[in-house]
Write a protein that holds these residues in place. Structure first.
Motif, PDB file in Angstrom:
ATOM      1  N   ALA A 153     -39.889  16.413   4.711  1.00 45.29           N
ATOM      2  CA  ALA A 153     -39.321  16.208   3.245  1.00 45.29           C
ATOM      3  C   ALA A 153     -40.262  15.200   2.858  1.00 45.29           C
ATOM      4  O   ALA A 153     -40.661  15.157   1.520  1.00 45.29           O
ATOM      5  CB  ALA A 153     -38.027  15.747   3.227  1.00 45.29           C
ATOM      6  N   ALA A 186     -45.177  15.761   0.802  1.00 43.09           N
ATOM      7  CA  ALA A 186     -45.894  15.702  -0.600  1.00 43.09           C
ATOM      8  C   ALA A 186     -46.055  14.175  -0.906  1.00 43.09           C
ATOM      9  O   ALA A 186     -47.130  13.733  -1.330  1.00 43.09           O
ATOM     10  CB  ALA A 186     -44.955  16.310  -1.443  1.00 43.09           C
ATOM     11  N   THR A 198     -38.651  21.644   6.030  1.00 45.83           N
ATOM     12  CA  THR A 198     -38.652  21.924   4.660  1.00 45.83           C
ATOM     13  C   THR A 198     -38.998  23.207   4.192  1.00 45.83           C
ATOM     14  O   THR A 198     -38.390  24.130   3.625  1.00 45.83           O
ATOM     15  CB  THR A 198     -38.953  20.792   3.919  1.00 45.83           C
ATOM     16  OG1 THR A 198     -38.257  19.591   4.143  1.00 45.83           O
ATOM     17  CG2 THR A 198     -38.290  21.089   2.205  1.00 45.83           C
ATOM     18  N   SER A 199     -40.237  23.443   4.561  1.00 45.77           N
ATOM     19  CA  SER A 199     -40.990  24.654   4.093  1.00 45.77           C
ATOM     20  C   SER A 199     -40.495  26.053   4.732  1.00 45.77           C
ATOM     21  O   SER A 199     -40.430  27.100   4.049  1.00 45.77           O
ATOM     22  CB  SER A 199     -42.626  24.703   4.274  1.00 45.77           C
ATOM     23  OG  SER A 199     -42.370  24.483   5.645  1.00 45.77           O
ATOM     24  N   VAL A 232     -36.987  26.935   2.950  1.00 48.89           N
ATOM     25  CA  VAL A 232     -37.324  27.401   1.531  1.00 48.89           C
ATOM     26  C   VAL A 232     -38.031  28.851   1.516  1.00 48.89           C
ATOM     27  O   VAL A 232     -37.644  29.794   0.747  1.00 48.89           O
ATOM     28  CB  VAL A 232     -38.203  26.391   0.832  1.00 48.89           C
ATOM     29  CG1 VAL A 232     -38.658  26.953  -0.579  1.00 48.89           C
ATOM     30  CG2 VAL A 232     -37.625  24.769   0.498  1.00 48.89           C
ATOM     31  N   ASP A 250     -35.201  19.100   0.065  1.00 48.84           N
ATOM     32  CA  ASP A 250     -35.483  18.209  -0.647  1.00 48.84           C
ATOM     33  C   ASP A 250     -35.754  18.966  -2.065  1.00 48.84           C
ATOM     34  O   ASP A 250     -36.335  19.961  -2.237  1.00 48.84           O
ATOM     35  CB  ASP A 250     -36.722  17.576  -0.321  1.00 48.84           C
ATOM     36  CG  ASP A 250     -37.255  16.422  -1.099  1.00 48.84           C
ATOM     37  OD1 ASP A 250     -37.819  16.590  -2.232  1.00 48.84           O
ATOM     38  OD2 ASP A 250     -37.156  15.267  -0.545  1.00 48.84           O
ATOM     39  N   SER A 293     -37.627  18.425  -4.478  1.00 55.17           N
ATOM     40  CA  SER A 293     -39.020  18.520  -4.982  1.00 55.17           C
ATOM     41  C   SER A 293     -39.434  19.909  -4.414  1.00 55.17           C
ATOM     42  O   SER A 293     -40.435  20.350  -5.082  1.00 55.17           O
ATOM     43  CB  SER A 293     -39.958  17.321  -4.570  1.00 55.17           C
ATOM     44  OG  SER A 293     -39.933  17.444  -3.150  1.00 55.17           O
ATOM     45  N   ARG A 294     -38.763  20.786  -3.398  1.00 55.39           N
ATOM     46  CA  ARG A 294     -39.282  21.672  -2.819  1.00 55.39           C
ATOM     47  C   ARG A 294     -38.652  23.127  -3.385  1.00 55.39           C
ATOM     48  O   ARG A 294     -39.226  23.934  -2.946  1.00 55.39           O
ATOM     49  CB  ARG A 294     -39.507  21.651  -1.566  1.00 55.39           C
ATOM     50  CG  ARG A 294     -40.016  20.596  -0.901  1.00 55.39           C
ATOM     51  CD  ARG A 294     -41.568  20.380  -0.851  1.00 55.39           C
ATOM     52  NE  ARG A 294     -41.964  21.595  -0.381  1.00 55.39           N
ATOM     53  CZ  ARG A 294     -42.409  21.398   1.213  1.00 55.39           C
ATOM     54  NH1 ARG A 294     -41.977  20.238   1.855  1.00 55.39           N
ATOM     55  NH2 ARG A 294     -42.831  22.233   1.983  1.00 55.39           N
ATOM     56  N   GLY A 309     -38.975  24.653  -6.370  1.00 54.21           N
ATOM     57  CA  GLY A 309     -39.915  25.573  -7.070  1.00 54.21           C
ATOM     58  C   GLY A 309     -39.270  26.446  -8.081  1.00 54.21           C
ATOM     59  O   GLY A 309     -38.319  25.777  -9.035  1.00 54.21           O
ATOM     60  N   ALA A 358     -44.388  14.120  -5.599  1.00 53.14           N
ATOM     61  CA  ALA A 358     -43.383  14.804  -4.898  1.00 53.14           C
ATOM     62  C   ALA A 358     -41.981  14.791  -5.785  1.00 53.14           C
ATOM     63  O   ALA A 358     -41.136  15.251  -5.276  1.00 53.14           O
ATOM     64  CB  ALA A 358     -43.003  13.909  -3.615  1.00 53.14           C
TER      65      ALA A 358
END
Length: 374
Positions: free
Chosen positions: A61, A64, A232-233, A236, A250, A252-253, A255, A351
């Protein structure tokens, strides 16, 4: 338990480019800055010329924010070989305790047994835990034709336990009386690795929806079923490619994916940096920790609609005393940059997290000042 001060500065200011420009300027004037007092760019007490290695690992997380911190830090100290492995909070804590990294990034504070092991790794000396990254955890979904959702804690718990299996379930419809909900099957997606985000998410469900979510908080997903992905990626990506999928990550991820507002008191609150910072600022410290351990017990059960309780507080964990001077100098300089106004602004720009308050910065500075070689 004593609450932290409610005075805080939440402005998300100073663009990343400007911060990096300041960092580069600082590097060109190191001879001047090394003899001055503490300033907003940090690294004031570190030697003008740093070199060698500085390795960290942990929270994905934080990734970024870490990119921004690395850029700013190496703008001042280009001869330091800096690396950060976003392997997950659990892996980061393990690597730090094993002595293979100088610090860990973790979305959860050390457990009691980990704290004992970390103290041993630090030669029996003090361990620091600095809450340097604050961000809301979003309930992120992929549902065609639906951009906004309201979800109470009990509904979220029902989704992730598998009790609620379609998006037109009566519980979701009750939370969203004006929405047209499809009968699409729900695919809940959880972290497959030991994750601080999972620790925070399960802690939130345990405290706010204990009748539905009966598992104890844990960094490892405690239930069978659903889809799993690492990092996290990873979660997502699964949600992005799967109609009807939902996860926690998180904010911020998120999108272009949908982001739910969660029930807080009688209201539904969307994740925001400001609301995340507010709940942290009004949460007590974990009791019984060391002088430089500033772990926070987040108030998940707040009913204040200006606060967002599904939040992660991500820490940097390290030794107050290191075996060698080079490592101590590098850790000290990096942590000072991270907690500085410039470092926090760079992370917020990159981030979308909330900058730490002056209260948390002052606490962190006391730990940074104490870092040395034994």
């Amino acid at each position: 338990m004593k609450l932290r001060s409610s005075t805080r500065t939440l402005a998300l200011s100073t663009a990343l480019a400007a911060t990096l420009a300041l960092a580069a300027c600082g590097a060109s004037n190191e001879d001047d800055s090394s003899s001055s007092g503490s300033d907003s760019s940090g690294s004031s007490d570190a030697p003008a010329d740093l070199s060698g290695d500085l390795a960290g690992a942990g929270s994905s997380a934080q990734q970024a924010a870490m990119e921004a911190w690395q850029a700013g830090f190496q703008g001042e100290y280009p001869d330091v070989n800096f690396s950060y492995d976003p392997a997950g909070s659990g892996a980061g804590r393990e690597q730090f305790i094993a002595g293979t990294t100088a610090f860990a990034g973790s979305d959860a504070a050390l457990k009691d047994d980990e704290l004992t092991a970390a103290t041993e790794r630090c030669g029996g000396g003090e361990v620091f835990e600095l809450p340097n990254y604050i961000s809301p955890i979003a309930v992120i979904f992929n549902l065609d034709g639906v951009d906004e959702l309201n979800l109470t804690p009990a509904t979220i718990a029902g989704i992730f336990t598998g009790a609620i299996t379609t998006w037109d379930d009566p519980a979701i419809a009750e939370d969203n009386p004006d929405a047209t909900l499809p009968s699409t099957a729900i695919t809940p997606v959880h972290r497959g690795d030991d994750s601080g985000t999972t620790q925070n998410f399960t802690d939130y469900l345990n405290q706010t929806a204990g009748d539905v979510w009966t598992s104890e908080p844990d960094g490892e997903w405690p239930l069978p079923g659903g889809e799993a992905a690492n990092g996290t990626s990873g979660v997502v990506e699964v949600v992005t490619s799967t109609a009807g999928a939902v996860t926690y990550a998180d904010a911020s991820r998120a999108g272009d994916l949908g982001v739910a507002s969660i029930g807080v008191g009688e209201e539904f609150v969307a994740p925001s940096a400001e609301a995340a910072a507010a709940v942290v600022e009004n949460s007590p410290a974990v009791e019984g920790r060391g002088e430089f351990d500033f772990a926070i017990e987040v108030n998940r059960t707040t009913e204040d609609a200006s606060e967002y309780p599904l939040v992660l507080v991500s820490y940097h964990i390290g030794c107050v005393t290191y075996d060698d001077q080079e490592t101590a100098d590098n850790v000290k300089a990096f942590m000072e940059y991270v907690i500085s106004e410039d470092g926090q602004a760079a992370a917020a720009e990159n981030a979308g997290n909330a900058p730490i308050s002056d209260t948390i910065r002052d606490e962190g500075q006391s730990a940074v000042d104490a870092i040395s070689a034994g």
